[in-house]
Motif scaffolding. Structure first.
Motif, mmCIF file in Angstrom:
data_model
loop_
_atom_site.group_PDB
_atom_site.id
_atom_site.type_symbol
_atom_site.label_atom_id
_atom_site.label_comp_id
_atom_site.label_asym_id
_atom_site.label_seq_id
_atom_site.Cartn_x
_atom_site.Cartn_y
_atom_site.Cartn_z
ATOM 1 N N PRO A 69 -25.042 -17.610 0.457
ATOM 2 C CA PRO A 69 -25.338 -16.207 0.141
ATOM 3 C C PRO A 69 -25.545 -15.324 1.375
ATOM 4 O O PRO A 69 -25.117 -14.164 1.380
ATOM 5 C CB PRO A 69 -26.612 -16.298 -0.703
ATOM 6 N N LEU A 102 -21.628 -10.115 -4.340
ATOM 7 C CA LEU A 102 -22.498 -9.114 -3.724
ATOM 8 C C LEU A 102 -22.823 -8.018 -4.733
ATOM 9 O O LEU A 102 -22.115 -7.834 -5.718
ATOM 10 C CB LEU A 102 -21.822 -8.491 -2.499
ATOM 11 N N GLU A 108 -15.328 -20.843 -7.416
ATOM 12 C CA GLU A 108 -14.498 -20.572 -6.236
ATOM 13 C C GLU A 108 -13.008 -20.705 -6.564
ATOM 14 O O GLU A 108 -12.184 -19.903 -6.104
ATOM 15 C CB GLU A 108 -14.871 -21.519 -5.097
ATOM 16 N N ARG A 114 -22.260 -13.831 2.704
ATOM 17 C CA ARG A 114 -21.404 -12.970 1.880
ATOM 18 C C ARG A 114 -21.251 -11.562 2.461
ATOM 19 O O ARG A 114 -20.133 -11.018 2.454
ATOM 20 C CB ARG A 114 -21.933 -12.914 0.446
ATOM 21 N N TRP A 124 -22.431 -19.922 -7.218
ATOM 22 C CA TRP A 124 -21.148 -20.215 -6.573
ATOM 23 C C TRP A 124 -20.841 -21.711 -6.668
ATOM 24 O O TRP A 124 -21.191 -22.500 -5.807
ATOM 25 C CB TRP A 124 -21.169 -19.770 -5.123
ATOM 26 N N LEU A 165 -18.688 -11.792 5.025
ATOM 27 C CA LEU A 165 -17.357 -11.919 4.454
ATOM 28 C C LEU A 165 -16.798 -10.544 4.076
ATOM 29 O O LEU A 165 -15.627 -10.236 4.344
ATOM 30 C CB LEU A 165 -17.397 -12.840 3.233
ATOM 31 N N ILE A 187 -16.969 -11.749 -4.423
ATOM 32 C CA ILE A 187 -17.652 -12.621 -3.464
ATOM 33 C C ILE A 187 -19.166 -12.685 -3.685
ATOM 34 O O ILE A 187 -19.888 -13.254 -2.871
ATOM 35 C CB ILE A 187 -17.352 -12.208 -2.009
ATOM 36 N N TRP A 198 -17.035 -18.951 3.116
ATOM 37 C CA TRP A 198 -18.264 -18.279 3.556
ATOM 38 C C TRP A 198 -19.133 -17.887 2.361
ATOM 39 O O TRP A 198 -20.361 -17.854 2.463
ATOM 40 C CB TRP A 198 -17.944 -17.006 4.337
ATOM 41 N N ALA A 199 -18.506 -17.565 1.238
ATOM 42 C CA ALA A 199 -19.251 -17.079 0.080
ATOM 43 C C ALA A 199 -20.143 -18.146 -0.534
ATOM 44 O O ALA A 199 -21.033 -17.824 -1.336
ATOM 45 C CB ALA A 199 -18.287 -16.536 -0.976
ATOM 46 N N ALA A 221 -26.626 -10.192 -1.390
ATOM 47 C CA ALA A 221 -26.137 -11.265 -2.261
ATOM 48 C C ALA A 221 -26.698 -11.079 -3.668
ATOM 49 O O ALA A 221 -27.875 -10.769 -3.853
ATOM 50 C CB ALA A 221 -26.547 -12.622 -1.701
#
Length: 284
Positions: A113, A191, A269, A116, A264, A119, A189, A109-110, A258
Protein backbone atom coordinates in the motif's frame (compact mmCIF):
# COMPACT_ATOMS: atom_id res chain seq x y z
CA UNK A 1 -16.82 21.91 -33.72
CA UNK A 2 -15.77 20.40 -37.02
CA UNK A 3 -12.99 22.32 -38.70
CA UNK A 4 -13.48 22.60 -42.46
CA UNK A 5 -11.14 23.73 -45.21
CA UNK A 6 -13.00 25.61 -47.95
CA UNK A 7 -13.10 24.17 -51.43
CA UNK A 8 -10.64 25.60 -53.93
CA UNK A 9 -10.83 26.42 -57.64
CA UNK A 10 -12.81 28.73 -59.88
CA UNK A 11 -15.76 26.35 -60.10
CA UNK A 12 -17.01 27.41 -56.72
CA UNK A 13 -17.38 31.00 -58.00
CA UNK A 14 -19.65 30.02 -60.89
CA UNK A 15 -22.71 29.37 -58.83
CA UNK A 16 -24.57 31.78 -56.64
CA UNK A 17 -24.18 30.84 -53.01
CA UNK A 18 -26.82 31.32 -50.37
CA UNK A 19 -26.09 33.70 -47.51
CA UNK A 20 -25.84 30.70 -45.18
CA UNK A 21 -23.29 28.97 -47.42
CA UNK A 22 -21.33 32.19 -47.78
CA UNK A 23 -21.21 32.52 -44.01
CA UNK A 24 -20.20 28.89 -43.56
CA UNK A 25 -17.33 29.20 -46.04
CA UNK A 26 -16.14 32.48 -44.57
CA UNK A 27 -16.04 31.15 -41.03
CA UNK A 28 -14.37 27.90 -42.16
CA UNK A 29 -11.70 29.86 -44.03
CA UNK A 30 -11.12 32.14 -41.04
CA UNK A 31 -10.83 29.21 -38.62
CA UNK A 32 -8.32 27.56 -40.97
CA UNK A 33 -6.32 30.83 -41.01
CA UNK A 34 -6.36 31.02 -37.22
CA UNK A 35 -5.18 27.42 -36.89
CA UNK A 36 -2.40 28.01 -39.43
CA UNK A 37 -1.04 31.28 -38.06
CA UNK A 38 -2.17 31.05 -34.47
CA UNK A 39 -4.45 33.35 -32.55
CA UNK A 40 -3.13 36.29 -30.56
CA UNK A 41 -5.11 38.28 -28.02
CA UNK A 42 -6.98 39.77 -30.97
CA UNK A 43 -7.81 38.79 -34.56
CA UNK A 44 -6.33 41.88 -36.16
CA UNK A 45 -3.58 39.87 -37.87
CA UNK A 46 -6.25 37.96 -39.85
CA UNK A 47 -6.90 39.69 -43.19
CA UNK A 48 -10.61 40.04 -43.93
CA UNK A 49 -9.95 40.40 -47.66
CA UNK A 50 -7.77 37.28 -47.72
CA UNK A 51 -10.50 35.33 -45.95
CA UNK A 52 -12.95 36.38 -48.66
CA UNK A 53 -10.48 35.19 -51.29
CA UNK A 54 -9.74 31.91 -49.52
CA UNK A 55 -13.44 31.23 -49.04
CA UNK A 56 -14.16 31.77 -52.75
CA UNK A 57 -17.26 33.84 -52.13
CA UNK A 58 -18.59 37.11 -53.54
CA UNK A 59 -17.46 40.25 -51.72
CA UNK A 60 -20.93 41.73 -52.15
CA UNK A 61 -22.50 38.77 -50.35
CA UNK A 62 -19.96 39.01 -47.53
CA UNK A 63 -20.49 42.73 -47.01
CA UNK A 64 -24.22 42.24 -47.15
CA UNK A 65 -24.00 39.91 -44.18
CA UNK A 66 -21.18 41.73 -42.37
CA UNK A 67 -21.12 45.43 -43.34
CA UNK A 68 -18.13 45.91 -41.02
CA UNK A 69 -15.29 43.46 -40.47
CA UNK A 70 -15.68 43.80 -36.69
CA UNK A 71 -19.08 42.14 -37.03
CA UNK A 72 -17.45 39.22 -38.83
CA UNK A 73 -14.74 38.90 -36.19
CA UNK A 74 -17.42 38.84 -33.50
CA UNK A 75 -19.08 35.90 -35.23
CA UNK A 76 -15.68 34.26 -35.65
CA UNK A 77 -15.03 34.55 -31.92
CA UNK A 78 -18.38 32.89 -31.28
CA UNK A 79 -17.45 29.99 -33.59
CA UNK A 80 -14.00 29.60 -32.03
CA UNK A 81 -15.53 29.57 -28.56
CA UNK A 82 -18.04 26.88 -29.57
CA UNK A 83 -15.15 24.64 -30.57
CA UNK A 84 -12.96 25.60 -27.63
CA UNK A 85 -11.33 23.17 -25.30
CA UNK A 86 -9.53 20.58 -27.45
CA UNK A 87 -9.88 17.12 -25.97
CA UNK A 88 -6.92 16.18 -23.82
CA UNK A 89 -6.95 12.57 -25.03
CA UNK A 90 -7.08 13.74 -28.66
CA UNK A 91 -4.05 15.98 -28.06
CA UNK A 92 -1.98 12.97 -27.02
CA UNK A 93 -3.68 9.79 -28.29
CA UNK A 94 -0.74 7.61 -27.19
CA UNK A 95 -1.19 8.46 -23.53
CA UNK A 96 -3.66 5.69 -22.66
CA UNK A 97 -1.73 2.71 -24.05
CA UNK A 98 1.50 4.18 -22.63
CA UNK A 99 -0.07 4.41 -19.17
CA UNK A 100 -1.29 0.82 -19.44
CA UNK A 101 2.21 -0.35 -20.37
CA UNK A 102 3.70 1.52 -17.41
CA UNK A 103 1.20 -0.03 -15.01
CA UNK A 104 1.74 -3.53 -16.37
CA UNK A 105 5.50 -3.16 -15.97
CA UNK A 106 5.29 -1.92 -12.37
CA UNK A 107 2.03 -3.40 -11.12
CA UNK A 108 3.82 -5.38 -8.41
CA UNK A 109 4.35 -2.11 -6.53
CA UNK A 110 0.62 -2.04 -5.77
CA UNK A 111 0.98 -5.10 -3.52
CA UNK A 112 2.50 -2.72 -0.95
CA UNK A 113 0.00 0.00 0.00
CA UNK A 114 2.79 2.49 0.76
CA UNK A 115 4.07 2.12 -2.82
CA UNK A 116 0.74 2.78 -4.55
CA UNK A 117 1.20 6.58 -4.59
CA UNK A 118 4.65 6.01 -6.09
CA UNK A 119 3.04 3.83 -8.76
CA UNK A 120 0.59 6.62 -9.65
CA UNK A 121 3.52 9.04 -9.76
CA UNK A 122 5.38 6.71 -12.12
CA UNK A 123 2.45 6.76 -14.55
CA UNK A 124 2.32 10.56 -14.39
CA UNK A 125 6.11 10.84 -14.68
CA UNK A 126 6.16 8.94 -17.94
CA UNK A 127 3.01 10.52 -19.35
CA UNK A 128 3.34 14.16 -18.32
CA UNK A 129 6.23 15.20 -20.53
CA UNK A 130 4.71 13.65 -23.66
CA UNK A 131 1.40 15.31 -22.90
CA UNK A 132 3.08 18.66 -22.27
CA UNK A 133 5.00 18.48 -25.55
CA UNK A 134 1.82 17.51 -27.43
CA UNK A 135 -0.09 20.45 -25.97
CA UNK A 136 2.87 22.81 -26.45
CA UNK A 137 2.87 22.07 -30.18
CA UNK A 138 -0.91 22.04 -30.59
CA UNK A 139 -2.41 24.94 -32.54
CA UNK A 140 -5.79 24.07 -31.03
CA UNK A 141 -4.42 24.55 -27.52
CA UNK A 142 -2.64 27.77 -28.49
CA UNK A 143 -5.89 29.09 -29.91
CA UNK A 144 -7.76 28.07 -26.78
CA UNK A 145 -5.29 29.84 -24.48
CA UNK A 146 -5.42 32.95 -26.66
CA UNK A 147 -9.21 32.82 -26.66
CA UNK A 148 -9.17 32.86 -22.86
CA UNK A 149 -7.03 36.01 -22.96
CA UNK A 150 -9.22 37.62 -25.63
CA UNK A 151 -12.35 36.94 -23.59
CA UNK A 152 -11.00 38.92 -20.64
CA UNK A 153 -10.63 41.97 -22.87
CA UNK A 154 -14.14 41.88 -24.35
CA UNK A 155 -16.55 44.61 -23.26
CA UNK A 156 -19.69 43.62 -21.39
CA UNK A 157 -22.46 42.56 -23.73
CA UNK A 158 -23.96 39.63 -25.61
CA UNK A 159 -20.70 38.59 -27.30
CA UNK A 160 -18.80 38.42 -24.02
CA UNK A 161 -21.64 36.47 -22.40
CA UNK A 162 -21.80 33.94 -25.27
CA UNK A 163 -18.03 33.38 -25.31
CA UNK A 164 -18.06 33.05 -21.53
CA UNK A 165 -20.76 30.37 -21.63
CA UNK A 166 -18.84 28.41 -24.26
CA UNK A 167 -15.61 28.60 -22.27
CA UNK A 168 -17.38 27.44 -19.11
CA UNK A 169 -18.78 24.42 -20.97
CA UNK A 170 -15.40 23.49 -22.46
CA UNK A 171 -13.67 23.84 -19.08
CA UNK A 172 -16.23 21.56 -17.48
CA UNK A 173 -15.74 18.98 -20.22
CA UNK A 174 -11.95 19.04 -19.80
CA UNK A 175 -12.22 18.69 -16.03
CA UNK A 176 -14.63 15.78 -16.43
CA UNK A 177 -12.28 13.98 -18.85
CA UNK A 178 -9.26 14.36 -16.58
CA UNK A 179 -11.22 13.46 -13.44
CA UNK A 180 -12.45 10.29 -15.14
CA UNK A 181 -8.88 9.32 -16.05
CA UNK A 182 -7.64 9.94 -12.51
CA UNK A 183 -10.55 8.01 -11.04
CA UNK A 184 -9.83 5.03 -13.26
CA UNK A 185 -6.12 5.07 -12.42
CA UNK A 186 -6.77 5.29 -8.69
CA UNK A 187 -9.34 2.50 -8.74
CA UNK A 188 -7.03 0.20 -10.68
CA UNK A 189 -4.15 0.46 -8.22
CA UNK A 190 -6.07 0.83 -4.95
CA UNK A 191 -5.91 4.55 -4.21
CA UNK A 192 -8.50 7.11 -3.14
CA UNK A 193 -8.50 10.89 -2.57
CA UNK A 194 -7.81 12.08 0.95
CA UNK A 195 -10.82 13.24 2.99
CA UNK A 196 -12.55 16.28 1.54
CA UNK A 197 -10.77 16.10 -1.84
CA UNK A 198 -12.44 15.04 -5.07
CA UNK A 199 -11.01 13.92 -8.39
CA UNK A 200 -12.65 16.96 -9.97
CA UNK A 201 -10.59 19.21 -7.68
CA UNK A 202 -7.42 17.36 -8.66
CA UNK A 203 -8.34 17.64 -12.34
CA UNK A 204 -8.88 21.41 -12.10
CA UNK A 205 -5.55 21.87 -10.35
CA UNK A 206 -3.68 19.70 -12.85
CA UNK A 207 -5.19 21.55 -15.82
CA UNK A 208 -4.32 24.89 -14.20
CA UNK A 209 -0.74 23.74 -13.63
CA UNK A 210 -0.42 22.52 -17.20
CA UNK A 211 -1.83 25.79 -18.54
CA UNK A 212 0.57 27.81 -16.42
CA UNK A 213 3.55 25.80 -17.64
CA UNK A 214 2.44 26.20 -21.25
CA UNK A 215 2.26 29.97 -20.81
CA UNK A 216 5.70 30.07 -19.17
CA UNK A 217 7.47 27.78 -21.63
CA UNK A 218 8.29 30.32 -24.39
CA UNK A 219 10.36 32.44 -21.99
CA UNK A 220 11.44 29.50 -19.79
CA UNK A 221 12.63 26.78 -22.20
CA UNK A 222 14.08 24.70 -19.35
CA UNK A 223 10.50 23.73 -18.51
CA UNK A 224 10.62 21.55 -21.63
CA UNK A 225 14.28 20.54 -21.72
CA UNK A 226 15.43 20.06 -18.13
CA UNK A 227 15.82 16.49 -16.77
CA UNK A 228 16.97 15.44 -13.33
CA UNK A 229 17.31 12.28 -11.27
CA UNK A 230 15.00 12.21 -8.27
CA UNK A 231 12.79 10.00 -6.12
CA UNK A 232 10.15 12.38 -4.72
CA UNK A 233 7.47 9.78 -3.98
CA UNK A 234 9.35 6.87 -2.43
CA UNK A 235 9.63 4.60 -5.48
CA UNK A 236 11.97 1.59 -5.27
CA UNK A 237 14.66 3.62 -7.06
CA UNK A 238 15.25 7.13 -8.49
CA UNK A 239 14.20 7.96 -12.03
CA UNK A 240 14.56 10.75 -14.58
CA UNK A 241 12.00 13.51 -14.05
CA UNK A 242 10.93 16.58 -16.00
CA UNK A 243 9.50 19.76 -14.52
CA UNK A 244 5.98 19.24 -15.95
CA UNK A 245 5.92 15.70 -14.58
CA UNK A 246 7.04 16.80 -11.12
CA UNK A 247 4.50 19.65 -10.99
CA UNK A 248 1.53 17.50 -11.95
CA UNK A 249 2.55 14.42 -9.96
CA UNK A 250 3.15 16.51 -6.84
CA UNK A 251 -0.31 18.00 -7.10
CA UNK A 252 -2.12 14.73 -7.77
CA UNK A 253 -0.21 12.14 -5.76
CA UNK A 254 0.00 14.31 -2.66
CA UNK A 255 -3.80 14.22 -2.44
CA UNK A 256 -4.11 10.42 -2.74
CA UNK A 257 -3.78 7.62 -0.21
CA UNK A 258 -4.01 3.83 -0.22
CA UNK A 259 -7.61 2.66 -0.10
CA UNK A 260 -7.94 0.39 2.98
CA UNK A 261 -10.91 -1.38 1.42
CA UNK A 262 -8.80 -2.79 -1.43
CA UNK A 263 -7.45 -6.27 -0.69
CA UNK A 264 -4.63 -6.87 -3.16
CA UNK A 265 -4.67 -10.61 -3.82
CA UNK A 266 -3.11 -12.56 -6.70
CA UNK A 267 -6.56 -12.87 -8.24
CA UNK A 268 -7.14 -9.11 -7.96
CA UNK A 269 -3.79 -8.41 -9.59
CA UNK A 270 -4.59 -10.76 -12.48
CA UNK A 271 -7.92 -9.00 -13.09
CA UNK A 272 -6.21 -5.58 -13.09
CA UNK A 273 -3.56 -6.82 -15.51
CA UNK A 274 -6.25 -8.22 -17.82
CA UNK A 275 -8.05 -4.86 -17.82
CA UNK A 276 -4.80 -3.07 -18.64
CA UNK A 277 -4.04 -5.41 -21.54
CA UNK A 278 -7.50 -4.72 -22.93
CA UNK A 279 -6.84 -0.98 -22.65
CA UNK A 280 -3.63 -1.42 -24.63
CA UNK A 281 -5.45 -3.29 -27.39
CA UNK A 282 -8.39 -0.89 -27.52
CA UNK A 283 -6.29 2.29 -27.60
CA UNK A 284 -3.14 1.26 -29.44
Amino acid sequence: MTRETPESGLARRRKRLSDEETARRMLAAAIAAVEESGMTVSLEHISFEKIISDAGVARSAVYRRWPYKDLFFSDLLRELAKGAGPAIIDANPGALPAAARTLLATLAWARTPALRPALAAEVLRRAALGEFEAFHGSSAWQTYLALQATFRGLPDGDLRAEVHRSLIESERAMVADVATAYTRLAQLIGLRPRAGITFETLARQAIAALRGLLLMAPSNPEIVTRRFQANPFGAPEPAEWSEPALAIASMVVGALEADPDVRWSDEHERSVAAALRTARIDRS
